[in-house]
Design a protein around this motif. Structure first.
Motif, PDB file in Angstrom:
ATOM      1  N   MET A   1       0.844  -1.190   0.000  1.00  0.00           N
ATOM      2  CA  MET A   1       0.000   0.000   0.000  1.00  0.00           C
ATOM      3  C   MET A   1       0.879   1.240   0.000  1.00  0.00           C
ATOM      4  O   MET A   1       1.825   1.333   0.777  1.00  0.00           O
ATOM      5  CB  MET A   1      -0.908   0.004   1.225  1.00  0.00           C
ATOM      6  CG  MET A   1      -1.943   1.112   1.194  1.00  0.00           C
ATOM      7  SD  MET A   1      -3.181   0.916   2.495  1.00  0.00           S
ATOM      8  CE  MET A   1      -2.236   1.309   3.940  1.00  0.00           C
ATOM      9  N   GLY A   2       0.575   2.216  -0.889  1.00  0.00           N
ATOM     10  CA  GLY A   2       1.367   3.419  -0.993  1.00  0.00           C
ATOM     11  C   GLY A   2       1.115   4.361   0.176  1.00  0.00           C
ATOM     12  O   GLY A   2       0.109   4.272   0.870  1.00  0.00           O
ATOM     13  N   VAL A   3       2.056   5.282   0.360  1.00  0.00           N
ATOM     14  CA  VAL A   3       1.947   6.303   1.402  1.00  0.00           C
ATOM     15  C   VAL A   3       1.593   7.619   0.734  1.00  0.00           C
ATOM     16  O   VAL A   3       2.355   8.114  -0.103  1.00  0.00           O
ATOM     17  CB  VAL A   3       3.272   6.431   2.188  1.00  0.00           C
ATOM     18  CG1 VAL A   3       3.170   7.533   3.224  1.00  0.00           C
ATOM     19  CG2 VAL A   3       3.647   5.108   2.837  1.00  0.00           C
ATOM     20  N   ALA A   4       0.432   8.177   1.082  1.00  0.00           N
ATOM     21  CA  ALA A   4       0.006   9.450   0.501  1.00  0.00           C
ATOM     22  C   ALA A   4       0.751  10.592   1.180  1.00  0.00           C
ATOM     23  O   ALA A   4       0.767  10.698   2.407  1.00  0.00           O
ATOM     24  CB  ALA A   4      -1.503   9.629   0.666  1.00  0.00           C
ATOM     25  N   ILE A   5       1.369  11.459   0.375  1.00  0.00           N
ATOM     26  CA  ILE A   5       2.206  12.545   0.887  1.00  0.00           C
ATOM     27  C   ILE A   5       1.777  13.857   0.257  1.00  0.00           C
ATOM     28  O   ILE A   5       1.436  13.917  -0.924  1.00  0.00           O
ATOM     29  CB  ILE A   5       3.690  12.263   0.556  1.00  0.00           C
ATOM     30  CG1 ILE A   5       4.156  10.982   1.256  1.00  0.00           C
ATOM     31  CG2 ILE A   5       4.590  13.439   0.950  1.00  0.00           C
ATOM     32  CD1 ILE A   5       5.494  10.453   0.767  1.00  0.00           C
ATOM     33  N   ARG A   6       1.785  14.915   1.054  1.00  0.00           N
ATOM     34  CA  ARG A   6       1.465  16.252   0.546  1.00  0.00           C
ATOM     35  C   ARG A   6       2.448  17.257   1.137  1.00  0.00           C
ATOM     36  O   ARG A   6       3.175  16.964   2.085  1.00  0.00           O
ATOM     37  CB  ARG A   6       0.030  16.640   0.910  1.00  0.00           C
ATOM     38  CG  ARG A   6      -0.223  16.742   2.396  1.00  0.00           C
ATOM     39  CD  ARG A   6      -1.651  17.219   2.692  1.00  0.00           C
ATOM     40  NE  ARG A   6      -1.949  17.200   4.121  1.00  0.00           N
ATOM     41  CZ  ARG A   6      -1.601  18.151   4.980  1.00  0.00           C
ATOM     42  NH1 ARG A   6      -0.912  19.215   4.552  1.00  0.00           N
ATOM     43  NH2 ARG A   6      -1.913  18.063   6.260  1.00  0.00           N
ATOM     44  N   ARG A   7       2.440  18.451   0.580  1.00  0.00           N
ATOM     45  CA  ARG A   7       3.284  19.523   1.079  1.00  0.00           C
ATOM     46  C   ARG A   7       2.617  20.178   2.294  1.00  0.00           C
ATOM     47  O   ARG A   7       1.450  20.535   2.258  1.00  0.00           O
ATOM     48  CB  ARG A   7       3.496  20.558  -0.043  1.00  0.00           C
ATOM     49  CG  ARG A   7       4.568  21.596   0.182  1.00  0.00           C
ATOM     50  CD  ARG A   7       5.951  21.042   0.370  1.00  0.00           C
ATOM     51  NE  ARG A   7       6.410  20.044  -0.572  1.00  0.00           N
ATOM     52  CZ  ARG A   7       7.038  20.312  -1.728  1.00  0.00           C
ATOM     53  NH1 ARG A   7       7.253  21.568  -2.081  1.00  0.00           N
ATOM     54  NH2 ARG A   7       7.461  19.349  -2.517  1.00  0.00           N
ATOM     55  N   ALA A   8       3.358  20.295   3.377  1.00  0.00           N
ATOM     56  CA  ALA A   8       2.819  20.890   4.606  1.00  0.00           C
ATOM     57  C   ALA A   8       2.811  22.413   4.509  1.00  0.00           C
ATOM     58  O   ALA A   8       3.628  23.012   3.806  1.00  0.00           O
ATOM     59  CB  ALA A   8       3.653  20.449   5.805  1.00  0.00           C
ATOM     60  N   GLY A   9       1.888  23.017   5.252  1.00  0.00           N
ATOM     61  CA  GLY A   9       1.790  24.474   5.305  1.00  0.00           C
ATOM     62  C   GLY A   9       1.687  24.956   6.740  1.00  0.00           C
ATOM     63  O   GLY A   9       1.850  24.183   7.692  1.00  0.00           O
ATOM     64  N   GLU A  10       1.383  26.228   6.887  1.00  0.00           N
ATOM     65  CA  GLU A  10       1.300  26.841   8.213  1.00  0.00           C
ATOM     66  C   GLU A  10       0.314  26.117   9.123  1.00  0.00           C
ATOM     67  O   GLU A  10       0.546  25.982  10.322  1.00  0.00           O
ATOM     68  CB  GLU A  10       0.907  28.311   8.091  1.00  0.00           C
ATOM     69  CG  GLU A  10       2.030  29.236   7.666  1.00  0.00           C
ATOM     70  CD  GLU A  10       3.135  29.320   8.714  1.00  0.00           C
ATOM     71  OE1 GLU A  10       2.848  29.174   9.916  1.00  0.00           O
ATOM     72  OE2 GLU A  10       4.296  29.522   8.325  1.00  0.00           O
ATOM     73  N   SER A  11      -0.773  25.636   8.550  1.00  0.00           N
ATOM     74  CA  SER A  11      -1.792  24.973   9.374  1.00  0.00           C
ATOM     75  C   SER A  11      -1.303  23.645   9.951  1.00  0.00           C
ATOM     76  O   SER A  11      -1.916  23.113  10.876  1.00  0.00           O
ATOM     77  CB  SER A  11      -3.067  24.744   8.550  1.00  0.00           C
ATOM     78  OG  SER A  11      -2.802  23.876   7.460  1.00  0.00           O
ATOM     79  N   ASP A  12      -0.198  23.134   9.419  1.00  0.00           N
ATOM     80  CA  ASP A  12       0.348  21.863   9.905  1.00  0.00           C
ATOM     81  C   ASP A  12       1.433  22.052  10.954  1.00  0.00           C
ATOM     82  O   ASP A  12       1.998  21.069  11.448  1.00  0.00           O
ATOM     83  CB  ASP A  12       0.935  21.063   8.733  1.00  0.00           C
ATOM     84  CG  ASP A  12      -0.090  20.720   7.683  1.00  0.00           C
ATOM     85  OD1 ASP A  12      -1.038  19.991   8.018  1.00  0.00           O
ATOM     86  OD2 ASP A  12       0.051  21.195   6.538  1.00  0.00           O
ATOM     87  N   ARG A  13       1.730  23.301  11.294  1.00  0.00           N
ATOM     88  CA  ARG A  13       2.875  23.582  12.160  1.00  0.00           C
ATOM     89  C   ARG A  13       2.818  22.790  13.475  1.00  0.00           C
ATOM     90  O   ARG A  13       3.782  22.133  13.870  1.00  0.00           O
ATOM     91  CB  ARG A  13       2.945  25.086  12.451  1.00  0.00           C
ATOM     92  CG  ARG A  13       4.181  25.484  13.259  1.00  0.00           C
ATOM     93  CD  ARG A  13       4.156  26.985  13.547  1.00  0.00           C
ATOM     94  NE  ARG A  13       4.309  27.759  12.344  1.00  0.00           N
ATOM     95  CZ  ARG A  13       5.498  28.141  11.852  1.00  0.00           C
ATOM     96  NH1 ARG A  13       6.607  27.797  12.482  1.00  0.00           N
ATOM     97  NH2 ARG A  13       5.569  28.859  10.754  1.00  0.00           N
ATOM     98  N   GLU A  14       1.706  22.851  14.168  1.00  0.00           N
ATOM     99  CA  GLU A  14       1.598  22.188  15.471  1.00  0.00           C
ATOM    100  C   GLU A  14       1.795  20.675  15.344  1.00  0.00           C
ATOM    101  O   GLU A  14       2.508  20.059  16.140  1.00  0.00           O
ATOM    102  CB  GLU A  14       0.253  22.496  16.117  1.00  0.00           C
ATOM    103  CG  GLU A  14       0.089  21.919  17.508  1.00  0.00           C
ATOM    104  CD  GLU A  14      -1.254  22.281  18.143  1.00  0.00           C
ATOM    105  OE1 GLU A  14      -1.597  21.649  19.156  1.00  0.00           O
ATOM    106  OE2 GLU A  14      -1.944  23.183  17.627  1.00  0.00           O
ATOM    107  N   ALA A  15       1.176  20.084  14.327  1.00  0.00           N
ATOM    108  CA  ALA A  15       1.272  18.635  14.145  1.00  0.00           C
ATOM    109  C   ALA A  15       2.701  18.213  13.802  1.00  0.00           C
ATOM    110  O   ALA A  15       3.194  17.184  14.296  1.00  0.00           O
ATOM    111  CB  ALA A  15       0.315  18.186  13.044  1.00  0.00           C
TER     112      ALA A  15
END
Length: 200
Positions: A1-15
């Protein structure tokens, strides 16, 4: 199963900071920077946030869609790069009384290759619940595939022999001289030449 990846932004900072903080809390290099456990608990996330800030402002951060892994990258141009005072400024922004923050920045900067443009993997973290399932390898491969297409080398510093082994499997080669943290662990500078496109 593939791993879905995206570009992080400001809203992802805490995570992302949470992933990095948890992922590196037991790391030998983090524990050298913060040898006191209470100091580590208080200040480690601040250090991780500073690395993320560099990645978001000067490079990019990839995150898995399910939030279980992240990779911080920075494109580095050829030539002598960076202000010699950057390590001191970094220390001031993270933990002004901790000389090891500046020390590690100076040591890694001195080792960092400067003759060719490359992609620099600053940090990668995977949640404990999915370790060993290929998430980290997928995050790295996501950028290395582009490096191969564009003929671009890649660089990183492995913080342990275990992680060095993983990077070697992805095509990185140890440059031969470790970064020696005074009284602490070694870091392993690693370089990866782009691979030629496969003919189908």
């Amino acid at each position: 199963m593939g791993v879905a990846i995206r570009r992080a932004g400001e809203s992802d900072r805490e995570a992302v900071v949470k992933l990095l903080d948890e992922g590196f809390a037991q790391d030998p290099v983090s524990n050298w920077v913060f040898p006191d456990k209470e100091h580590l608990r208080r200040s480690h996330a601040v250090l991780m946030g500073a690395f993320l800030e560099i990645s978001l402002s000067e490079g990019y951060t990839d995150i898995t869609e399910d939030g279980t892994g992240c990779a911080l990258w920075a494109p580095v141009p050829a030539g002598d790069h960076g202000d010699p005072d950057d390590p001191a400024h970094f220390r001031e922004s993270v933990d002004p009384d901790n000389e090891r923050v500046e020390q590690i920045a100076r040591l890694t900067s001195a080792t960092h290759p400067k003759d060719r443009a490359h992609e620099y993997l600053m940090m990668i973290a995977v949640a404990p619940s999915v370790r060993g399932r290929g998430v980290g390898a997928a995050l790295i491969a996501n950028t290395l595939e582009r490096c191969d297409r564009e003929g671009l080398p890649a660089y990183l510093e492995a913080s342990s022999l275990r992680s060095r082994g993983l990077y070697e499997r992805l095509g990185y080669t140890f440059l031969g001289t470790p970064v020696e943290l005074p009284g602490g662990p070694h870091m392993y500078p690693m370089w990866r030449e782009p691979r030629p496109a496969q003919r189908g």
